[in-house]
Design an enzyme around this catalytic site. Structure first.
Site, mmCIF file in Angstrom:
data_model
loop_
_atom_site.group_PDB
_atom_site.id
_atom_site.type_symbol
_atom_site.label_atom_id
_atom_site.label_comp_id
_atom_site.label_asym_id
_atom_site.label_seq_id
_atom_site.Cartn_x
_atom_site.Cartn_y
_atom_site.Cartn_z
ATOM 1 N N ALA A 62 0.848 -1.193 0.000
ATOM 2 C CA ALA A 62 0.000 0.000 0.000
ATOM 3 C C ALA A 62 0.884 1.243 0.000
ATOM 4 O O ALA A 62 2.054 1.179 0.381
ATOM 5 C CB ALA A 62 -0.872 -0.020 1.252
ATOM 6 N N GLY A 101 0.572 -5.180 0.734
ATOM 7 C CA GLY A 101 -0.563 -5.221 -0.187
ATOM 8 C C GLY A 101 -0.210 -5.827 -1.532
ATOM 9 O O GLY A 101 -1.074 -6.398 -2.208
ATOM 10 N N GLU A 104 -0.503 -9.357 -1.072
ATOM 11 C CA GLU A 104 -1.928 -9.660 -0.844
ATOM 12 C C GLU A 104 -2.688 -9.701 -2.181
ATOM 13 O O GLU A 104 -3.550 -10.561 -2.381
ATOM 14 C CB GLU A 104 -2.527 -8.631 0.114
ATOM 15 N N GLU A 124 4.104 -5.493 7.253
ATOM 16 C CA GLU A 124 3.279 -4.458 7.889
ATOM 17 C C GLU A 124 3.622 -4.252 9.362
ATOM 18 O O GLU A 124 3.525 -3.149 9.884
ATOM 19 C CB GLU A 124 1.795 -4.806 7.752
#
Ligand code: CAA
Length: 698
Positions: A62, A101, A104, A124
């Protein structure tokens, strides 16, 4: 700018994401990706969709800059669900570092191919959050609960081979052509009749509930000790554990709620500040102009603790090292130290015996400095005494080649004064390593008045090769780190003389999150080091400065800490960790009586207030004098070299978080007792009056 585009080649659609430098998943990327998959979902002829990000790396997670702001829809978690639910085969073609992300998204695809050297991870936790786009639910399904938790709790970047062996990756490509590899893999899957394979439906690695339960209990027990001050590791475990007992979609919702709690935690603010602070350290004027020169051969003067540590740091980075010591006995001692350090690494399985032999081949030692003529860089690590250092630099200036950089590892002394004794002060720089230098990440790069930009650039290149965290500092007594340390040490002794117990102070600091208390650090470094500094500074001490003699009384007894088995604490076989030396309280009481102080009680809060105020006070002065370029550099020094908790961001960020007005008002209050020590720095007054914070100076 179009950040997400796609092509349809026969029955395969290829999505290309481009958001330099690391393809972070920003709002634009999320919108583009969602729009594209929605469009492709209704393309009848498309049988497979390949997701790629062909620049430097597949999506590295992200966009961290968005955290803490209002994140616009769509959220990544929903996009991942949409990808997984597509009725066409989805392939993620990975390269570089698909992290957070990015991984992910890849895990929501049905199949994953990765280029050689790809590293995947869910880091994270290092930002104080948890994988919030299905990572805590999908990763255990692919690689099992044990490995998934280990990956998420450490944030480790897992090499592609290991990821393949454990089911995270389905195929390793033979080259880096990520788009072509993705297409070829998708074709192969179609040809062989493969169909969609939603990760949420894979359960073989999580359905042994007894084994899973035992694993989680073990991890939880360990986490209570290991991450006792941290928030997000426990949220990660919770998300995995609870998710296993819920429907997949409920597990995702639960993960989302825990993610929000992490985002709101001040630890997220501190850790994300640290992330960007560590990337700002190389943004300095000298690196815009300077060019690094070639570095292969390094000389180290001195084979003590620092000299041997620096030599190993250099050898670990592949440099050839010659160490100079005064006699064969000292050489043998240094060699033994280096050899035993690598031997220990072999025993612990951190390296093979062959690797040790190869590294040791990079090392040689001599008593004759003339062997240093061919060196590209020489790092002096002799006794911390100006006359001795000058003598070494005069010799080096005479015998070294004209390109050789001359560095001092001094931790306090004036690098400008050292530079004066050499022919070409442009090539003189301070390289302040921290002990043990082969392990500690921080390297203060001390730029003297005449140090050239090229010399600075070379020093930063050295740091990169050594995998250090380099921070630029100007010249002053103690540079950034030790100058602040000196201030709060004096402030700490004031508290002790006024009645606080050293052991209470240490406990408060450990509970705050510091790796060690102040007195533990003194015992570790050796009380004699501070004693020598105090003696050196004694002639310059102002007659009105408050000087506490407690530390001198301790040193006069020969109690230098761990190396003498006695300091503020006791050491030795069978002695429990952190056992106070009972005689310390006696010394403190005697000193209080001698100077006529009636001891008062200190609350935890006051101890912490004074500790933080002293750090921020000196940090502000360091900024005022332009010794540090920006407040976040001070934070990097403290979180990487002095055990200040990273999740609090560093002392300057912490000050911003609790409010500079509070810090200033504490300093003003303390200055009523001792104006000389606490008179408020002008920069702090100015910032508070403008309602600004340190971050405004970053
Ligand atoms: N968001 C925003 N900016 C990022 C970024 C990210 N995720 N990752 C890197 N950057 C920026 C850096 O700040 C740096 O910017 P400047 O050049 O302006 O300083 C630039 O990209 C290059 O980064 P590095 O200097 O770190 O480059 P590198 O090649 O040494 O390392 C990297 C590349 C391994 C990807 C490293 O940058 C890194 O570890 N990035 C963070 C990865 C990460 O933590 N991802 C998870 C994000 S959280 C998440 O994804 C939550 C979720 O569940 C959805």
């Amino acid at each position: 700018m179009t950040v997400v585009k796609h092509n349809i080649l026969d029955d395969i659609a290829v999505i290309e994401i481009s958001n330099p430098p690391v393809n972070a998943i920003s709002g634009d990327v999320r919108n583009g990706l969602l729009r594209t998959i929605e469009e492709l979902s209704s393309e009848k002829k498309v049988k497979a969709i390949v997701i790629t990000a062909p620049d430097r790396t597949f999506l590295a997670g992200a966009d961290i800059k968005e955290f803490g702001k209002n994140i616009d829809a769509p959220i990544l978690s929903d996009i991942c669900d949409k990808i997984e639910n597509l009725d066409k085969i989805v392939v993620a073609s990975l390269h570089g570092t698909p992290l957070g992300g990015g991984l992910e998204v890849a895990m929501s695809a049905h199949y994953r191919i990765a280029a050689p050297k790809t590293k995947v991870g869910l880091p994270e936790v290092l930002l104080g959050i948890l994988p919030g786009a299905g990572g805590t639910q999908r990763l255990p399904r692919l690689c099992g609960v044990s490995m998934a938790l280990e990956m998420m709790l450490t944030g480790r970047h897992v090499p592609v081979e290991e990821a393949f062996d454990n089911g995270i990756i389905d195929e390793i490509a033979t080259n880096n052509k990520t788009v072509e590899n993705g297409i070829a893999y998708a074709k192969k899957l179609i040809d062989k009749g493969f169909t969609v394979r939603p990760t949420s439906k894979i359960t073989d690695k999580i359905n042994n509930s007894k084994e899973v339960k035992e694993t989680i209990e073990k991890v939880k027990a360990n986490a209570l000790k290991k991450y006792k001050n941290l928030f997000s590791p426990h949220a990660i475990i919770k998300s995995v554990e609870e998710g296993l007992n819920l429907d997949f979609s409920e597990g995702i919702k639960n993960e989302r709620n825990l993610f929000k709690e992490c985002i709101e935690s001040p630890q997220r603010k501190g850790l994300i500040h640290s992330f960007f602070a560590e990337r700002a350290i190389t943004k300095i004027p000298e690196l815009k102009k300077g060019k690094p020169s070639e570095l292969n051969k390094i000389g180290v003067i001195g084979g003590g603790t620092m000299g041997t540590g620096i030599s190993m740091a250099a050898m670990n980075a592949g440099f050839e090292v010659i160490m100079i010591e005064q006699n064969q006995e000292a050489i043998k001692k240094a060699l033994d130290k280096i050899d035993s350090t690598y031997e220990r690494n072999v025993k612990l399985g951190r390296m093979t015996a062959d690797q040790k032999d190869q590294i040791m081949e990079l090392f040689r030692a001599d008593t004759d400095m003339s062997v240093l003529q061919d060196r590209d860089l020489i790092i002096e690590a002799v006794f911390e005494n100006m006359d001795i250092k000058k003598e070494v630099f005069i010799k080096l200036s005479e015998l070294c080649n004209k390109k050789c950089i001359l560095a001092s590892n001094t931790s306090y002394l004036d690098v400008n004064e050292i530079a004066k004794v050499v022919d070409d002060p442009n090539r003189v720089i301070g390289l302040h390593f921290f002990s043990p230098a082969n392990i500690m990440k921080l390297l203060e790069i001390v730029v003297a008045d005449k140090t050239s930009d090229d010399t600075v650039a070379t020093a930063f290149m050295l740091a990169k090769k050594m995998r250090k965290v380099p921070v630029r500092s100007g010249v002053c007594d103690g540079f950034i780190g030790n100058r602040i340390l000196s201030k709060y040490l004096v402030g700490t002794y004031h508290m002790v003389e006024d009645g606080a117990s050293p052991f209470h102070i240490d406990k408060v600091l450990r509970e705050f999150g510091c790796a060690m208390g102040v007195f533990q650090v003194i015992d570790l470094a050796g009380g004699d080091i501070g004693w020598a500094t105090r003696k050196r500074k004694a002639p310059f001490r102002h007659k009105d400065d408050r000087y506490v003699e407690i530390a001198d009384r301790v040193c006069e007894r020969g109690w230098f800490g761990q190396k003498t088995s006695k300091g503020y604490y006791l050491y030795g076989e069978g002695v429990e960790f952190l056992t106070p030396n009972p005689e310390i309280e006696i010394i403190c009481n005697d000193e209080r009586k001698r100077v006529g102080i009636n001891p008062k009680t200190f609350s935890n809060e006051e101890i912490l207030d004074r500790y933080i105020a002293a750090m921020v006070y000196e940090g502000t002065k360091i900024l005022q004098e332009k010794i540090a370029i920006r407040p976040s550099d001070i934070d990097v020094v403290y979180t990487n070299g002095y055990g200040f908790p990273k999740w609090r961001g560093g002392p300057m960020k912490y000050a911003d978080m609790i409010g500079l007005d509070k810090i200033l008002s504490n300093i003003q209050k303390f200055s009523e007792e001792d104006k000389r020590f606490w008179s408020p720095p002008q920069l702090l007054i100015d910032l508070v009056s403008k309602g600004a914070n340190f971050d405004s100076l970053n």
